[in-house]
Design a protein around this motif. Structure first.
Motif, PDB file in Angstrom:
ATOM      1  N   LEU A 153       3.804  10.696   3.297  1.00  0.00           N
ATOM      2  CA  LEU A 153       3.202   9.836   2.291  1.00  0.00           C
ATOM      3  C   LEU A 153       2.172  10.623   1.498  1.00  0.00           C
ATOM      4  CD1 LEU A 153       2.593   6.640   4.464  1.00  0.00           C
ATOM      5  CD2 LEU A 153       4.354   6.931   2.714  1.00  0.00           C
ATOM      6  N   SER A 154       2.012  10.275   0.231  1.00  0.00           N
ATOM      7  CA  SER A 154       1.001  10.888  -0.623  1.00  0.00           C
ATOM      8  C   SER A 154      -0.213   9.965  -0.658  1.00  0.00           C
ATOM      9  CB  SER A 154       1.563  11.094  -2.042  1.00  0.00           C
ATOM     10  OG  SER A 154       0.590  11.645  -2.893  1.00  0.00           O
ATOM     11  N   LEU A 155      -1.245  10.312   0.126  1.00  0.00           N
ATOM     12  CA  LEU A 155      -2.406   9.431   0.291  1.00  0.00           C
ATOM     13  C   LEU A 155      -3.735  10.131   0.029  1.00  0.00           C
ATOM     14  CD1 LEU A 155      -1.357   7.555   3.579  1.00  0.00           C
ATOM     15  CD2 LEU A 155      -1.024   6.806   1.211  1.00  0.00           C
ATOM     16  N   ALA A 156      -3.722  11.400  -0.316  1.00  0.00           N
ATOM     17  CA  ALA A 156      -4.977  12.119  -0.560  1.00  0.00           C
ATOM     18  C   ALA A 156      -5.561  11.740  -1.915  1.00  0.00           C
ATOM     19  CB  ALA A 156      -4.741  13.615  -0.479  1.00  0.00           C
ATOM     20  N   GLY A 157      -6.859  12.006  -2.088  1.00  0.00           N
ATOM     21  CA  GLY A 157      -7.498  11.724  -3.371  1.00  0.00           C
ATOM     22  C   GLY A 157      -7.292  10.273  -3.783  1.00  0.00           C
ATOM     23  N   PRO A 158      -6.913  10.039  -5.053  1.00  0.00           N
ATOM     24  CA  PRO A 158      -6.709   8.662  -5.513  1.00  0.00           C
ATOM     25  C   PRO A 158      -5.371   8.059  -5.099  1.00  0.00           C
ATOM     26  CG  PRO A 158      -6.230  10.179  -7.291  1.00  0.00           C
ATOM     27  CD  PRO A 158      -6.737  11.013  -6.146  1.00  0.00           C
ATOM     28  N   HIS A 159      -4.538   8.830  -4.406  1.00  0.00           N
ATOM     29  CA  HIS A 159      -3.143   8.437  -4.255  1.00  0.00           C
ATOM     30  C   HIS A 159      -2.891   7.396  -3.165  1.00  0.00           C
ATOM     31  CE1 HIS A 159      -2.022  11.374  -7.232  1.00  0.00           C
ATOM     32  NE2 HIS A 159      -2.888  12.193  -6.661  1.00  0.00           N
ATOM     33  N   ALA A 160      -3.852   7.171  -2.287  1.00  0.00           N
ATOM     34  CA  ALA A 160      -3.688   6.083  -1.320  1.00  0.00           C
ATOM     35  C   ALA A 160      -3.656   4.738  -2.046  1.00  0.00           C
ATOM     36  CB  ALA A 160      -4.812   6.116  -0.288  1.00  0.00           C
ATOM     37  N   ALA A 161      -4.606   4.542  -2.958  1.00  0.00           N
ATOM     38  CA  ALA A 161      -4.609   3.295  -3.729  1.00  0.00           C
ATOM     39  C   ALA A 161      -3.371   3.204  -4.618  1.00  0.00           C
ATOM     40  CB  ALA A 161      -5.871   3.204  -4.582  1.00  0.00           C
ATOM     41  N   LEU A 162      -2.973   4.306  -5.235  1.00  0.00           N
ATOM     42  CA  LEU A 162      -1.835   4.274  -6.149  1.00  0.00           C
ATOM     43  C   LEU A 162      -0.530   3.995  -5.409  1.00  0.00           C
ATOM     44  CD1 LEU A 162      -2.792   7.241  -8.519  1.00  0.00           C
ATOM     45  CD2 LEU A 162      -3.373   4.808  -8.673  1.00  0.00           C
ATOM     46  N   THR A 163      -0.421   4.495  -4.179  1.00  0.00           N
ATOM     47  CA  THR A 163       0.756   4.175  -3.371  1.00  0.00           C
ATOM     48  C   THR A 163       0.810   2.681  -3.075  1.00  0.00           C
ATOM     49  OG1 THR A 163       0.919   6.383  -2.386  1.00  0.00           O
ATOM     50  CG2 THR A 163       1.839   4.554  -1.117  1.00  0.00           C
TER      51      THR A 163
END
Length: 401
Positions: A153-163
């Protein structure tokens, strides 16, 4: 006695990845013969995602930015409205040629603030040479694959919310698309967001965690070089990784997994049936208030948006064009292993994030909250309630989203 008019010099800032700088730098070099002195500098991806636009606009004439920065930029009065630089017919033509909502994502408070130089969204990616069976078609198949093979999963930086935003959109609940005062619709959260959270929580427990600290570029590079994970369902697409590179295997890009069949999706006009939930990315080219725009710069910006440049130059200079014609072009797709054709449907359906002043710090804090809640295994109700409380604190009352 004749006089020679001095050439005005411009500074531009883009981001430090071939997709972000190669085409711009080559085009600027070519434009010197036509009287334009434009020098591009670079910043890391993390700066592109989060550095305050007001600060950059004091130092640069042109800024490559992400559309969620627009609200802060407008509030700070640091960009020039494009209606003051180009006629209505040109803006209408560029809007008509742009894929998905890439042009409209830079329109805020009734004004156009940037040109969509580059189009991107979260897509699915796989090491097809190691994948057992076909790529997942929906989220149930993603869970099934994660029980058999390593999925990341891509969850680093802003990408947790974007996922989470993208998974909620796939379930009919795009963020801030109904009531602007609520991140998700309904009492506490909409049913779509609840379903998305529980799905993400289950998938997080199964997923390969070795690349948890990597941004999308890092994930794609790791997938292309290492055998650990075979699939990622939501990661921002970079065409550069669709072909083999130095020590890299080519990656197979595809549309994201479909959500359940829904009658309509907040934030997507006329949406019906299974949804390809994804959150729009890409880049816009904005002109700061400090710039005195001459005819040479105006011609250069128009040339970057021209169909020929979008189709015949940018895709072959490591760029990712915003023109729909380029995404469907057979020659462009042949050069990049079908990246564009395989992901176009996802880009056409991608949602636009909120752009209100204060959105960028909200996105940063929301992502940290999502990661912490997943690590604790929180259920949907407390996790989504915490996100709503954060959203309410960060969004100015009555502001456009």
């Amino acid at each position: 006695m004749s006089t020679v008019q001095a050439t005005r010099s411009y500074r531009g800032l883009t981001w430090d990845h071939p997709r972000g700088h190669v085409a711009l730098e080559r085009a600027a070099r070519d434009a010197r013969a036509h009287g334009l002195d434009l020098r591009w500098e670079r910043q890391p991806l993390e700066g592109f995602e989060s550095h305050p636009i007001e600060d950059l606009a004091e130092r640069y004439d042109l800024i490559v930015l992400d559309h969620p920065h627009i609200g802060d930029a407008v509030a700070g009065g640091c960009l020039q409205p494009l209606e003051s630089l180009f006629d209505a017919a040109s803006l209408a033509a560029w809007r008509a040629q742009s894929i998905g909502r890439s042009f409209d994502s830079y329109r805020y408070a009734g004004t156009q603030w940037a040109l969509p130089l580059d189009a991107a969204t979260q897509v699915a990616v796989a090491r097809e040479d190691r994948l057992e069976g076909a790529l997942p078609r929906d989220w149930a198949e993603v869970l099934a694959l994660a029980r058999r093979q390593p999925v990341c999963l891509s969850l680093a930086g802003p990408h947790a919310a974007l996922t989470l935003f993208s998974m909620a959109a796939a379930h009919g609940d795009a963020p801030a698309a109904g009531d602007p005062d609520r991140l998700f619709t309904g009492e506490g959260a909409g049913e779509g967001a609840v379903a998305a959270w529980e799905l993400l929580r289950e998938l997080h427990a199964l997923a390969f965690g070795g690349w948890a600290a990597l941004n999308p570029i890092g994930i794609l590079d790791a997938m292309a070089r290492q055998p650990e994970a075979v699939y990622c369902p939501l990661v921002y697409g970079y065409v550069n990784y669709a072909v083999a590179g130095d020590g890299r295997q080519p990656l197979h890009f595809a549309d994201v997994p479909a959500g359940p069949t829904v009658q309509g999706v907040h934030g997507v006009q006329g949406a019906q049936g299974p949804r390809l939930g994804s959150t729009l990315g890409g880049t816009g080219l904005a002109v700061s208030r400090r710039a005195t725009v001459d005819d040479a710069l105006r011609r250069h910006l128009a040339a970057l948006m021209s169909p020929a440049m979008q189709r015949d130059f940018i895709p072959f200079a490591d760029g990712q064009p915003s023109a729909r014609e380029a995404w469907a072009d057979p020659r462009v797709n042949a050069a990049w292993n079908g990246f564009y054709a395989r992901t176009q449907a996802t880009l056409e359906q991608a949602i636009v994030r909120p752009r209100h002043p204060g959105y960028i710090p909200f996105q940063t804090e929301a992502s940290a909250l999502v990661r912490d809640a997943l690590a604790q295994g929180l259920a949907a109700a407390p996790a989504l309630a915490a996100l709503q409380a954060l959203y309410a604190r960060r969004r100015p009352a009555g502001s456009e989203v």
